[in-house]
Structures are given as structure tokens and as C-alpha cells.
Design a protein around this motif. Structure first.
Motif, short mmCIF file in Angstrom:
data_model
loop_
_atom_site.label_atom_id
_atom_site.label_comp_id
_atom_site.label_asym_id
_atom_site.label_seq_id
_atom_site.Cartn_x
_atom_site.Cartn_y
_atom_site.Cartn_z
N TYR A 52 46.18 27.00 31.89
CA TYR A 52 46.73 28.38 31.58
C TYR A 52 45.73 29.48 32.61
O TYR A 52 45.05 29.34 33.03
N PRO A 53 47.05 30.61 32.71
CA PRO A 53 46.23 31.44 33.74
C PRO A 53 45.76 32.72 33.21
O PRO A 53 45.01 32.67 32.08
N GLN A 54 44.70 32.94 33.94
CA GLN A 54 43.79 34.44 33.68
C GLN A 54 44.83 35.60 32.96
O GLN A 54 46.49 35.49 33.60
N PRO A 55 44.42 35.67 31.79
CA PRO A 55 45.37 36.68 31.36
C PRO A 55 45.39 38.43 31.87
O PRO A 55 46.60 38.61 32.26
N GLN A 56 45.23 38.61 32.87
CA GLN A 56 45.28 39.61 33.84
C GLN A 56 44.89 39.28 35.19
O GLN A 56 43.19 39.71 35.73
N PRO A 57 45.89 38.80 36.06
CA PRO A 57 45.07 38.27 37.28
C PRO A 57 44.21 38.81 38.08
O PRO A 57 44.69 40.06 38.28
N PRO A 58 42.87 39.15 38.40
CA PRO A 58 41.81 40.21 39.00
C PRO A 58 42.89 40.38 40.65
O PRO A 58 42.72 41.89 40.47
N ALA A 59 42.78 39.05 41.13
CA ALA A 59 43.40 40.83 42.33
C ALA A 59 44.97 40.80 42.66
O ALA A 59 45.06 41.32 42.81
N LEU A 60 45.62 39.89 41.02
CA LEU A 60 46.72 41.03 41.04
C LEU A 60 46.70 42.64 40.56
O LEU A 60 47.19 43.75 41.48
N ARG A 61 45.34 42.70 39.74
CA ARG A 61 45.52 43.49 38.81
C ARG A 61 44.89 44.88 40.21
O ARG A 61 45.03 45.79 40.24
N ASP A 62 44.07 44.37 41.63
CA ASP A 62 42.91 44.85 42.71
C ASP A 62 44.32 45.46 43.02
O ASP A 62 44.44 46.34 43.32
N ALA A 63 45.75 44.60 43.70
CA ALA A 63 46.39 45.07 44.10
C ALA A 63 47.04 46.17 43.99
O ALA A 63 48.31 47.27 43.98
N LEU A 64 47.04 46.08 42.80
CA LEU A 64 48.61 47.52 41.24
C LEU A 64 47.74 48.53 41.37
O LEU A 64 48.03 49.87 41.75
N ALA A 65 46.48 48.05 41.63
CA ALA A 65 45.11 49.54 41.50
C ALA A 65 45.37 50.29 42.16
O ALA A 65 45.59 51.17 42.64
N GLN A 66 45.25 49.58 43.97
CA GLN A 66 45.41 50.68 44.94
C GLN A 66 46.76 50.43 45.05
O GLN A 66 46.66 51.71 46.04
N LEU A 67 47.65 49.95 45.13
CA LEU A 67 49.18 50.78 44.75
C LEU A 67 49.08 51.99 44.48
O LEU A 67 49.62 52.65 45.01
N TYR A 68 48.92 52.38 43.08
CA TYR A 68 48.95 53.07 42.02
C TYR A 68 47.80 54.05 42.44
O TYR A 68 47.92 55.66 40.96
N ALA A 69 46.97 53.95 42.99
CA ALA A 69 45.70 54.95 43.44
C ALA A 69 45.23 55.08 41.81
O ALA A 69 44.83 56.13 41.66
N VAL A 70 44.60 53.94 41.26
CA VAL A 70 44.05 54.25 40.29
C VAL A 70 42.60 52.91 40.26
O VAL A 70 43.23 52.15 40.73
#
Length: 361
Positions: A52-70
Motif C-alpha cells: 500500500y502507498p503512503q496516504p500522503q507521500p511526504p516528498a510529493l507533499r513537500d514539493a507541492l507545498a514549495q510550489l504553492y508557497a505554503v
């Protein structure tokens, strides 16, 4: 109590949600806690899919946070904006009781999710004027307060209107509704215009949620990756309402690759190409006598009214060009929505319409 907990369904305030096998951080090299197969499927190249995958993939979450400045804690990843809309309705509208405000014509999933949940849809129609199809945020606020709504959905840039809502007007509306109603700003098309995001309002207004997606400018519509951006309290509440594994592992890998710096640079250059092509297509359509009106657009599409929309739609289909028929939507009985494609595709649109039109001199 925060605005989120005040507006959240009372029965969900202490709701823990489903705790999956990947919900807690555990260490080990023999994983026997999720009833997964001991062997990879023979067709699973790379043997990445048996777990099963991570519910909220940490690396992707970090990249989206950086993209959207949050901050990463302000991001909830889901299956496109559609899942985000559904989660918000479920979280803030008691089944069969809630009220949701929209401004039609607008993206249909706001009303669909509300109706499937049994919530009442309150429509404050867009106003059609010389400046375009415009949302009346004052009237939207009036309706939300009078009807005791808990959700307002705004689309900026609007789909299909193309309207970009001023950030100060969104702030005024959210401030007026603070403690009474959530304001959801869908920014699926914001990449196509040079304008600030409503995420800038998050530090001051905790009743704002912002929707973003990788489906449009980032060209990952088939991957179904979107996110909700909001306060940490909001993200935690929505996570408790979400299905256990919303992001498949291959999708997370693809999305993360799409957010690499060199890929983002190419994406941004293609956005500029779309903006230039949008202006050329708008000018070309305006010269056709079969075209009644072309609305200005901040998205990657144009909303076009035709003298005879049926003839235009048929002519385009005959030339192999598929556009969105908007005639079933309120106020758009003679309108089609045309996505801005490549230079050649835009030429084909104009060429297909010429037989049903005389070019204005």
C-alpha cells in the motif's frame, strides 16, 4: 474554538477516521501489518505495487507545498480537485441538511457533490455584461448569510466564464463570512494568468480553502493529482474524512518528477505559449461573422457565443475538432467552450468555422 471546528459537522469533530496500516510511522524490514501479498505480481515491473502507498507521500507533499508557497502541513493531496470538492462538502454539510452557494454557470462538480450528499444548492448567477460573465461577491455573501450556508465555492479563473476574481474582493467576502461559512477558491486555471493566489490570505483568514491541480498546466490530467491548501486544522479534518490511500505509488512518482525544477521551467514556458495562442485565437474568432461574442479569459480556454451554435458545433465535429458544448448550462444557450490547443489545432478551429461564416472585413 477555531472557525474550522465551529463549521465542521458536529459529529465529525471528534471523529478519528480510518487508521490504515500506513497511518503511523513504523520501522522494520519484515512488513506483516497490512495483509499484503508476500510476492509481487508477475506483471509488476519493479515490484512496487504489492505494498500500500503512503496516504500522503511526504516528498510529493513537500514539493507541492514549495510550489504553492505554503507549509507541508497545509497541503492535502487527493484524486484531482473532484475529491477535494467532495471532501469539503462531506466535512461541512450534514447529510441532507447542508447548504452550498455557487455562481452558475460554473464547474459542475460543486453542485453534483452537493446534490449527491443531499445538500441544498443556492445559485447566485453570474452577471453577463459588457465586461464579461462576473460573480457578484456581495450577493454571494448575502445569500450565504441569509441561507445559513456553510460552503461557498468560487472559481478563479472561472470555468467557463474565464473571469479572474480580485484577491481583495475574495478577502472581503471571507472576512464577512468568517465564523459562519467556508470560502473555497478553485484555482485550477490560475497557472495561466499572472495573478496572486488566495493562499496569500490563509495567514489572516482561517475560513479559506484553496484548490489546485496538476491536471491543467502541468499536463497530468490522467494522473488525477490535486490538493487542498488551507489551515492545519482544516487539513487535519479533511484527512480524517478521506479514503485511506488516495495517491497510488506510480502516480506519486510521476507527479514528483513533474515538479522537478527543469520540468517546471518547461511547463512555465508552455503556459506562455498558451497565453499567446489564446490571444491569437480570440482575435481570429472575433473576426468571424458566425461568432456573436468571445469572452476574455484568464484560463486556457475561450467561451464563445455563436449566431448558430449547432451549426458551429457540427462544423467543428465534421473537421475532427471536439469542443465543449455549453448549451445545457444556464445563460449559455448559444455557447461553446474551446480549449486553446497548439498553433495547428487553433488554425483548424478557425478553418472549420469559415464555411459557416464570412470573415469580417
Amino acid at each position: 474554538m477555531s472557525t474550522i471546528n465551529t463549521l465542521l459537522r458536529e459529529d465529525l469533530r471528534a471523529f478519528a477516521g480510518y487508521q490504515s496500516a500506513r497511518s503511523t510511522a513504523l520501522a522494520g524490514d519484515v512488513w506483516l501489518n497490512a495483509n499484503e501479498s508476500a510476492w509481487a505480481n508477475a506483471a509488476d515491473i519493479g515490484a512496487q505495487l504489492r505494498r500500500y502507498p503512503q496516504p500522503q507521500p511526504p516528498a510529493l507533499r513537500d514539493a507541492l507545498a514549495q510550489l504553492y508557497a505554503v507549509a507541508p502541513e497545509q497541503v492535502l493531496i487527493g484524486r484531482g480537485s473532484d475529491e477535494a470538492i467532495d471532501l469539503l462538502v462531506r466535512a461541512f454539510c450534514a447529510p441532507g441538511q447542508g447548504r452550498v452557494v455557487i455562481a452558475a454557470p460554473v464547474f459542475g462538480m460543486y453542485a453534483v457533490c452537493a446534490k449527491l450528499h443531499g445538500a441544498q444548492v443556492i445559485d447566485v448567477p453570474l452577471h453577463d455584461s459588457d465586461t464579461g460573465l462576473s460573480a457578484d461577491l456581495g450577493a454571494i455573501g448575502d445569500a450565504a448569510l441569509a441561507q445559513h450556508a456553510t460552503l461557498v465555492f468560487l472559481c478563479s479563473p472561472g470555468n467557463p466564464s474565464g473571469e479572474l476574481l480580485p484577491l481583495d474582493a475574495i478577502a472581503d467576502l471571507a472576512g464577512r463570512l468568517r465564523g459562519r461559512c467556508m470560502v473555497v477558491v478553485d484555482e485550477a486555471y490560475l497557472d495561466y494568468v499572472d495573478a496572486p493566489s488566495a493562499t496569500q490570505l490563509l495567514p489572516m483568514l482561517d475560513n479559506i480553502a484553496v484548490l489546485r491541480t496538476l491536471s491543467k498546466a502541468h499536463a497530468l490530467a490522467g494522473a488525477r493529482v490535486g490538493c487542498v491548501l488551507g489551515s492545519r486544522v482544516l487539513i487535519e479534518a479533511l484527512r480524517r474524512c478521506q479514503a485511506p490511500y488516495p495517491v497510488p505509488q506510480p502516480v506519486a512518482v510521476e507527479a514528483l518528477a513533474a515538479l522537478a525544477p527543469q520540468v517546471l521551467a518547461l511547463t512555465r514556458s508552455r503556459v506562455e505559449v498558451v497565453r499567446e495562442a489564446r490571444a491569437r485565437l480570440q482575435a481570429g474568432l472575433t473576426r468571424l461573422s458566425c461568432v456573436q461574442r468571445v469572452y476574455a479569459s484568464a484560463g486556457n480556454f475561450l467561451l464563445v457565443r455563436f449566431v448558430d451554435a449547432d451549426a458551429a458545433f457540427t462544423a467543428l465535429l465534421s473537421a475532427g475538432v471536439v469542443v465543449r458544448d455549453m448549451r445545457a448550462m444556464p445563460q449559455l444557450q448559444n455557447a461553446l467552450r474551446i480549449t486553446v490547443g497548439t498553433q495547428d489545432e487553433c488554425r483548424r478551429v478557425l478553418a472549420a468555422l469559415e464555411p459557416v461564416s464570412e470573415v469580417r472585413v
